[in-house]
Design a protein around this motif. Structure first.
Motif, PDB file in Angstrom:
ATOM      1  N   ASP A  27       0.758  -1.135   0.012  1.00  6.90           N
ATOM      2  CA  ASP A  27      -0.212   0.159   0.086  1.00  6.90           C
ATOM      3  C   ASP A  27       0.753   1.162  -0.083  1.00  6.90           C
ATOM      4  OD1 ASP A  27      -2.030  -1.606   0.140  1.00  6.90           O
ATOM      5  OD2 ASP A  27      -2.447  -1.325   2.316  1.00  6.90           O
ATOM      6  N   ALA A  28       1.977   1.230   0.781  1.00  7.37           N
ATOM      7  CA  ALA A  28       2.775   2.362   0.893  1.00  7.37           C
ATOM      8  C   ALA A  28       3.354   2.612  -0.493  1.00  7.37           C
ATOM      9  CB  ALA A  28       3.759   2.332   2.210  1.00  7.37           C
ATOM     10  N   ALA A  29       4.084   1.451  -1.236  1.00  4.28           N
ATOM     11  CA  ALA A  29       4.694   1.772  -2.515  1.00  4.28           C
ATOM     12  C   ALA A  29       3.650   2.332  -3.517  1.00  4.28           C
ATOM     13  CB  ALA A  29       5.140   0.299  -2.827  1.00  4.28           C
ATOM     14  N   ARG A  30       2.354   1.702  -3.449  1.00  2.40           N
ATOM     15  CA  ARG A  30       1.503   2.139  -4.403  1.00  2.40           C
ATOM     16  C   ARG A  30       1.065   3.680  -4.190  1.00  2.40           C
ATOM     17  NH1 ARG A  30      -2.838   0.043  -2.788  1.00  2.40           N
ATOM     18  NH2 ARG A  30      -2.436  -1.990  -3.155  1.00  2.40           N
ATOM     19  N   GLU A  31       0.959   4.099  -2.823  1.00  8.04           N
ATOM     20  CA  GLU A  31       0.610   5.457  -2.749  1.00  8.04           C
ATOM     21  C   GLU A  31       1.770   6.430  -3.187  1.00  8.04           C
ATOM     22  OE1 GLU A  31      -1.044   8.104   0.898  1.00  8.04           O
ATOM     23  OE2 GLU A  31      -0.584   6.156   1.151  1.00  8.04           O
ATOM     24  N   TRP A  32       2.963   6.055  -2.836  1.00 13.84           N
ATOM     25  CA  TRP A  32       4.165   6.747  -3.163  1.00 13.84           C
ATOM     26  C   TRP A  32       4.357   7.003  -4.631  1.00 13.84           C
ATOM     27  CZ3 TRP A  32       8.584   5.172  -5.679  1.00 13.84           C
ATOM     28  CH2 TRP A  32       9.754   5.908  -5.584  1.00 13.84           C
ATOM     29  N   SER A  33       4.170   5.629  -5.251  1.00 11.95           N
ATOM     30  CA  SER A  33       4.337   5.626  -6.799  1.00 11.95           C
ATOM     31  C   SER A  33       3.552   6.755  -7.351  1.00 11.95           C
ATOM     32  CB  SER A  33       4.329   4.235  -7.214  1.00 11.95           C
ATOM     33  OG  SER A  33       4.285   4.460  -8.663  1.00 11.95           O
ATOM     34  N   ASN A  34       2.022   6.651  -7.126  1.00 12.47           N
ATOM     35  CA  ASN A  34       1.215   7.318  -7.645  1.00 12.47           C
ATOM     36  C   ASN A  34       1.358   8.604  -7.357  1.00 12.47           C
ATOM     37  OD1 ASN A  34      -0.573   5.017  -8.551  1.00 12.47           O
ATOM     38  ND2 ASN A  34      -1.974   5.071  -6.758  1.00 12.47           N
ATOM     39  N   GLY A  35       1.671   9.316  -6.483  1.00 12.08           N
ATOM     40  CA  GLY A  35       1.967  10.663  -5.994  1.00 12.08           C
ATOM     41  C   GLY A  35       3.294  10.996  -7.123  1.00 12.08           C
ATOM     42  N   LYS A  36       4.094  10.120  -7.302  1.00 15.64           N
ATOM     43  CA  LYS A  36       5.471  10.370  -8.083  1.00 15.64           C
ATOM     44  C   LYS A  36       5.051  10.577  -9.543  1.00 15.64           C
ATOM     45  CE  LYS A  36       8.897  10.859  -5.136  1.00 15.64           C
ATOM     46  NZ  LYS A  36       8.183  10.872  -3.652  1.00 15.64           N
ATOM     47  N   VAL A  37       4.079   9.579  -9.814  1.00 10.25           N
ATOM     48  CA  VAL A  37       3.598   9.409 -11.214  1.00 10.25           C
ATOM     49  C   VAL A  37       2.856  10.903 -11.675  1.00 10.25           C
ATOM     50  CG1 VAL A  37       2.152   8.165 -12.871  1.00 10.25           C
ATOM     51  CG2 VAL A  37       3.684   6.946 -11.371  1.00 10.25           C
ATOM     52  N   PHE A  38       2.049  11.234 -10.830  1.00 10.17           N
ATOM     53  CA  PHE A  38       1.144  12.426 -11.117  1.00 10.17           C
ATOM     54  C   PHE A  38       2.037  13.567 -11.307  1.00 10.17           C
ATOM     55  CE2 PHE A  38      -1.150  16.056  -9.295  1.00 10.17           C
ATOM     56  CZ  PHE A  38      -2.237  16.149 -10.385  1.00 10.17           C
ATOM     57  N   GLN A  39       3.074  13.742 -10.377  1.00 14.47           N
ATOM     58  CA  GLN A  39       4.021  14.909 -10.500  1.00 14.47           C
ATOM     59  C   GLN A  39       4.643  14.853 -11.841  1.00 14.47           C
ATOM     60  OE1 GLN A  39       6.364  14.783  -6.933  1.00 14.47           O
ATOM     61  NE2 GLN A  39       5.403  15.986  -5.751  1.00 14.47           N
ATOM     62  N   ILE A  40       5.337  13.484 -12.112  1.00 16.36           N
ATOM     63  CA  ILE A  40       5.925  13.462 -13.589  1.00 16.36           C
ATOM     64  C   ILE A  40       5.041  13.692 -14.495  1.00 16.36           C
ATOM     65  CG2 ILE A  40       7.141  11.879 -15.029  1.00 16.36           C
ATOM     66  CD1 ILE A  40       8.100  10.648 -12.467  1.00 16.36           C
ATOM     67  N   ALA A  41       3.768  13.227 -14.698  1.00 13.12           N
ATOM     68  CA  ALA A  41       2.712  13.568 -15.699  1.00 13.12           C
ATOM     69  C   ALA A  41       2.542  15.232 -15.829  1.00 13.12           C
ATOM     70  CB  ALA A  41       1.368  12.773 -15.459  1.00 13.12           C
ATOM     71  N   MET A  42       2.387  15.892 -14.567  1.00 16.75           N
ATOM     72  CA  MET A  42       2.325  17.198 -14.740  1.00 16.75           C
ATOM     73  C   MET A  42       3.414  18.015 -15.249  1.00 16.75           C
ATOM     74  SD  MET A  42      -0.816  18.185 -13.749  1.00 16.75           S
ATOM     75  CE  MET A  42      -0.783  19.902 -13.408  1.00 16.75           C
ATOM     76  N   HIS A  43       4.610  17.547 -15.154  1.00 14.05           N
ATOM     77  CA  HIS A  43       5.846  18.271 -15.559  1.00 14.05           C
ATOM     78  C   HIS A  43       6.067  18.128 -16.912  1.00 14.05           C
ATOM     79  CE1 HIS A  43       7.508  19.553 -11.687  1.00 14.05           C
ATOM     80  NE2 HIS A  43       7.726  18.605 -11.462  1.00 14.05           N
ATOM     81  N   THR A  44       5.342  16.727 -17.361  1.00 21.46           N
ATOM     82  CA  THR A  44       5.615  16.417 -18.999  1.00 21.46           C
ATOM     83  C   THR A  44       4.430  17.339 -19.513  1.00 21.46           C
ATOM     84  OG1 THR A  44       6.403  14.047 -18.421  1.00 21.46           O
ATOM     85  CG2 THR A  44       5.696  14.519 -20.566  1.00 21.46           C
TER      86      THR A  44
END
Length: 810
Positions: free
Chosen positions: A475-492
């Motif tokens: 659960d922690a890895a998923r939540e951590w990963s989703n937050g990072k994925v969203f940030q990367i998507a916004m930067h892109t």
């Protein structure tokens, strides 16, 4: 402000109705129901049908009496002239409790009615009880304290006294905004609206009282908390019911109150469905206007329900009900029927949407011609995070896939406030010109996501999160990963990261998440006291995740290869690995859960069987998949991972792999180039498309003098440049293939980040088309479509030159 207010609009001044006895008498019509209810409760039988017929004829009476669009003039009508109108309302408020208790006594205590008659009386009381909210609503808005308390007492008779707080202090200030749960956004059915609305009424009223007392530096249990009054009123009503009929009567009373509340919520849903107040440039919601409630002008319904259909004026003036103004279609959206009819229609979502949504679209075009895209206002993200509207609107306009993410999980928007993101999004105006600002933002984002946040740093961040078992680690890895994925998507999306840089960061996120989950599983397994085996396990990932080209929605193509004894130990361990990864893909922005959950995902094999499968030319293994496979993690003996990697390299070096690639390229070379851009599938399978380019690059890597030792992360562009430098292909062919590989990589990434499933270029939003074009480095989408067709043709021609120039590998 009750009786005296601003004058009528000029258009209405010629349509005045005077306050008179004759005009007040129709508003006594609601009182006629009380003797009918009393007779039904006393005599039962056919008398029960009379109140039911009274309400059933309301629709017919609306057609007989027609519309009433005339208004009283608040400026010239004195408070004394409204006495009869107010008397009707006060009498209803007094007669309801008396009639209610009398009817319940007849049904529960007198014991002279049959069971079916008791239930019919309950239904009648439910129908009459609908007016409790209309009369109670009118009273709680008045300035006189005794009227407000009488309104609360009426609302308590249907177990809903907290409505007095929620409606006045939450609904009215925030109507038609996300902060008001009672204002349904477009596309939300009544059945989905109801639970959240009921829950938020109670919680919202309590939070308001708590904040009010806190501002006064008083404890929440202070006697001035309105909930003390509400509790006393509820105790009074439930005490009467229990005294008359015991627990079963209380249960019937709860059901009756629930039905009354249900009918009231339908009216709330209808009154403001889909209507939104837009944000002003100052960041505040526009003032409430008549356009923010649906109106109707049916005369009998307004008599029966005290001008309820003039709700639009109620929100802008708070006048007493006889002074409420009817606003025509030039000021307020008009319902196609009475409130009674629309309440019934709202119970059937498909019919409701089909009827009302076109009218809502017309209302928006009429009153807000400058607002072209309402998706942000209608979104769940805006309802949950109204303060983040600018970001929500930006996302909805540019990236439907990211919009889907924040609507399913609005908490992702909180990641835009994290320093990890804000430190990279430099404010506008900090450099002399926008071009320099963009370069600076790109430089910061590139430095952080591709250098500072390395794979080792990601693993360290996950290791710092305290968890107690593998389930929490997943659960922690998923939540951590989703937050990072969203940030990367916004930067892109904003152009601060290129697709290649985003893919590198996303691939690292995936590997770090997988390693974190599997390491936790291994620790759990060891903690159970299971004896360690004599060998080890290698976890092999294939596809874009292994080659550093991961994008959202990737398939987790993974297999577990073990060597050692006992075999049962390793199969059980690998089974736990597979279960953990399946859980990791659930609600994961980067990994597709559906694809992992299907069929043979996460295959478990002993090393000998894996090697045999690789050596067998008839196994059907795809050479391209093998070329993009690597071990990402190992458990136990490290030699197992090394042997697995060696078997993969050996399998790629066989003649059968090269022949399979060449045969497929020749076969596909006979197909015509597909024009235009439809979606991800078309650029993958079209002649000269992504699949052909990847296979051509692998073919050249395996050719004599090719770059066979290149790691899986090596991209096709580098392979084609190397092949051109070594004379394996002509410089012209290398240039064509490099251009194609670069475009397909950008386009695949853009579609995976921006476009939602079922993307169609022709119907895609203009903002999404512009974002995709920008990521691909062209000015507009039409130019991109032409470039795709041209690039595919040039790539196909370049691929045709491969076979004649390549001899057998020695």
């Amino acid at each position: 402000m009750d009786a005296h207010s601003t004058s009528l609009p000029v258009a209405m001044e010629r349509r005045i109705v005077e306050a008179s006895v004759a005009n007040a008498l129709p508003h006594f019509a609601p009182l006629a129901i009380f003797p009918l209810v009393a007779c039904a409760a006393i005599y039962g039988g056919w008398w029960i049908a009379v109140p039911l017929v009274f309400y059933a004829l309301a629709d017919r009476f609306d057609r007989i009496f027609g519309l009433e669009e005339r208004n009283m003039d608040p400026a010239t009508t004195s408070e004394s002239q409204l006495f009869l109108y107010k008397l009707s309302l006060w009498l209803w408020a007094v007669l309801w409790p008396a009639t209610f208790v009398f009817a319940l006594w007849q049904a529960l205590v007198a014991d002279h009615l049959a069971l079916w008659e008791v239930w019919c009386v309950a239904v009648i009381l439910t129908m009459v009880g609908q007016t409790v909210f209309i009369v109670g609503h009118e009273l709680v808005h008045r300035r006189a304290l005794w009227e407000r308390r009488l309104g609360e007492f009426l609302l308590a008779s249907v177990s809903y006294p907290h409505y007095a707080t929620e409606h006045v202090y939450i609904h009215h200030p925030w109507v038609c905004t996300p902060r008001d749960p009672g204002s349904s956004p477009k596309g939300l059915s009544f059945w989905r609206y109801l639970p959240a609305e009921v829950a938020n009424n109670v919680l919202g009223a309590w939070r308001f009282e708590r904040r009010r007392l806190t501002r006064r530096q008083l404890p929440v249990w202070h006697h001035s908390n309105a909930f003390w009054r509400y509790a006393v009123q509820l105790i009074f009503w439930y005490g009467i019911i229990l005294w008359m009929g015991g627990p079963w009567a209380a249960l019937v009373f709860v059901v009756l109150c629930g039905n009354v509340v249900f009918s009231m919520k339908i009216s709330n849903y209808v009154q403001h469905y889909g209507l939104r107040r837009v944000l002003t440039p100052a960041g505040r919601f526009e003032p409430v206007k008549p356009r923010h409630a649906w109106s109707a002008a049916y005369k009998f319904t307004n008599w029966l329900y005290y001008n309820m259909q003039r709700h639009a004026d109620h929100h802008t003036s708070n006048r007493r009900y006889p002074l409420l103004q009817h606003h025509g279609e030039g000021a307020s959206p008009q319902l196609p029927g009475s409130y009674i009819q629309m309440n019934g229609l709202a119970l059937f979502p498909k019919r409701w949407f089909k009827t009302i949504d076109p009218l809502l679209d017309l209302q928006r075009a009429q009153f807000y011609p400058d607002v072209k895209d309402w998706s942000a206002y209608d979104s769940r993200a805006f309802a949950a995070r109204p303060d983040a509207f600018d970001a929500i609107a930006e996302i909805h306009a540019a990236a439907p896939r990211i919009a889907g993410w924040i609507n399913r999980n609005p908490a992702l928007l909180d990641m835009l406030r994290e320093r990890e993101f804000t430190d990279l999004e430099l404010p506008e105006g900090f450099l002399p010109d926008p071009e320099s600002e963009a370069i600076a933002r790109c430089g910061l984002a590139r430095l952080y996501w591709t250098h500072e946040l390395s794979l080792a740093e990601m693993k360290a961040q996950l290791a710092d999160i305290h968890v107690q078992d593998a389930g929490e680690a997943v659960d922690a890895a998923r939540e951590w990963s989703n937050g990072k994925v969203f940030q990367i998507a916004m930067h892109t999306m904003r152009g601060s990261l290129s697709i290649g840089e985003a893919a590198t960061a996303l691939s690292r996120l995936t590997e770090a998440s997988i390693v974190s989950a599997l390491s936790a599983v291994e620790e759990d397994f060891a903690d159970r006291g299971v004896p360690r085996g004599s060998g080890g396990v290698a976890v092999v990932v294939q596809g874009p995740l292994a080659s550093g080209e991961a994008m959202p929605g990737e398939t987790l193509d993974i297999r577990f290869v073990y060597d050692g004894t006992p075999a049962r130990h390793y199969r059980k361990l690998c089974g736990r690995f597979r279960k953990a990864l399946r859980a990791l893909t659930r609600n994961n922005l980067l990994l597709s859960h559906q694809s992992f959950a299907r069929g043979g995902a996460g295959e478990i094999q002993p090393l000998d069987a894996f090697a045999e499968q690789l050596r067998n030319p008839d196994s059907g293994l795809d050479p391209l998949a093998l070329s993009r496979a690597r071990c990402v993690w190992g458990s136990g003996d490290e030699n197992v991972a090394e042997r697995v990697s060696g078997e993969l390299r050996e399998a790629l070096g066989t003649r059968s792999a090269r022949e399979m690639l060449l045969a497929e390229l020749r076969e596909r070379g006979e197909r015509a180039v597909e024009p235009g851009l439809r979606g991800l599938q078309s650029i993958t399978t079209m002649r000269g498309g992504l699949r052909d380019i990847e296979r051509a690059a692998l073919f050249l890597r395996l050719a004599p003098n090719g770059d066979a030792a290149a790691p899986p992360e090596g991209n096709a562009e580098r392979t084609f440049r190397t092949a051109g430098d070594r004379g394996l292909i002509t410089e012209d062919a290398a240039e064509r293939l490099v251009a194609a590989a670069a475009l397909w990589r950008k386009l695949r990434g853009a579609l995976r980040l921006v476009a939602d499933d079922g993307f169609e270029a022709e119907s895609a939003p203009a903002g999404a088309r512009a974002t995709i074009a920008g990521i691909c480095g062209v000015d507009d989408f039409d130019a991109l479509a032409a470039l795709i067709e041209e690039t595919a043709s040039r790539a196909a021609a370049g691929i045709e030159t491969l076979a004649p120039n390549l001899g057998p590998r020695r």
